[in-house]
Structures are given as structure tokens and as C-alpha cells.
Motif scaffolding. Sequence first.
Motif: not given
Length: 239
Positions: A177-191
Amino acid sequence: MTTKTSTKTNNLSMKLLIDTKAKKVLFAEASKEVVDFLFTLLQLPLATVVKLLTKEDAVGCLGNLYSSVENLNHIYMQPNLSKDLLLSPTILGSSPSISGLLPSASGMITPKLYGCTNSNCNTISDVCYSRCPTCTTYYMSKEMTTYFKGRAATAASQSNNNNNGFVKEVTTYMIMDDLLIQPMSAISSINMLNKQFNVKNVGILKDTVVQLGINEGLKILKTCMEESGMVLTRVFLDS
């Protein structure tokens, strides 16, 4: 909730994950084109930002600074400088995404070039009204439209990795929401849902696809310059 869209037919899109209880965007799932556009904003000089937002909508007193330079008679400027240096700064190597998401941006990313008023002199400069460094008696005030377009096209074709943007297309990206950007992964999303957002009930979560066009591009530009950590929420959820 009202999702704002644009009428432009070639808009980009991204998927938002929304906390319906808190009424805020947790993060967005986006393509490289969206990330290229957001990274392009880092290239914009403040004067270009004022042009895009208009002086009345510029953040803080930037509009007043722009008007001050615009209204100042050039006789008060240093003899080797032009107001264009401040009002129309050059942006080289911009992402191709900028042309579709920021109005009139294509006219702001190329420099103005001036030729010597001496018809026998071929000197070119990007500083208007400066004294010609070659013949020393004439001034650089003849706008070189044809030459400028050719040089600009050459610079554009050679810049920014053949106009392939900034990031690779091999992955999907997560935009906070604050425009911090990183590659997406299912694990990182769940964490992130568990630890950062402390989501206990996934039933309050909703995903929706929104369009990103000129209206949204301008709103993102303006909102990210303000003191807000909820850029996506303010642009896409606030009615």
C-alpha cells in the motif's frame, strides 16, 4: 467501495488484495509494466511533476516556485542560463510505460536545443540566450526543432535497454500500500498476512482487479508525494 477506472482502452491492470473490515489495500499483484511505471516516477524532476499535476494541484509550495520562475523576466537570469533549465528539465531514458499513464509526458522527456543566431555557425546548445562558445559574439536562441527531434529519437532508441523498461518479466511483483515493491511468492504472501497484517479470518479478504490509466497514474504521482502510507487505498478505494 467504489473502484475507479479510466476510459483509456490500453490501461494496465493489477489485482488488489483488500481487507474489507479495515477498508484498506494490503498489497497488489502487478506485472512488470506497472512496476516500470512506478519506477519511472523516480526519474521525474520536480518541475515536471508540477506540470503533470498542474500548479494548483502541486504538493506544498512547488506550484508557487514554478510560477515564480515562469513569471521572472529573463534579464534577471544569469546570462548563460535559460529558464527552460528549471521549467523544462530533461529526462532521458524514461520507461515506455510513462507515455501511456502520464498525460503529455512525451513532450516533457526531450530537451530543447538551440542554435547560434550566426547563420555561418553550427554550434548547438541546450541553454537558450547563452553566448555562443564558438563565435563568442552571437547568442544561442534559435530553436533547432528538426535537429532536436532527430537527436531525441536517437537518444530514446539507445536508452533504457532498448525500451524494455526497468525490471524483468520473469515474475509477478507485489506492491504494498505504501509502494514498497518486491518479487511475489506464495510463501512471502502467506507470511505477510500472518505476521505483518495479523489476519486471522481470511473471510474478510477480497481480491479485485483494477485498471491503471492516466487518471490513476496522476493520482498515484500526487498521493505518493504526500505524507501517506496508504497510496493504493487512497487511489483505488476512497470514493
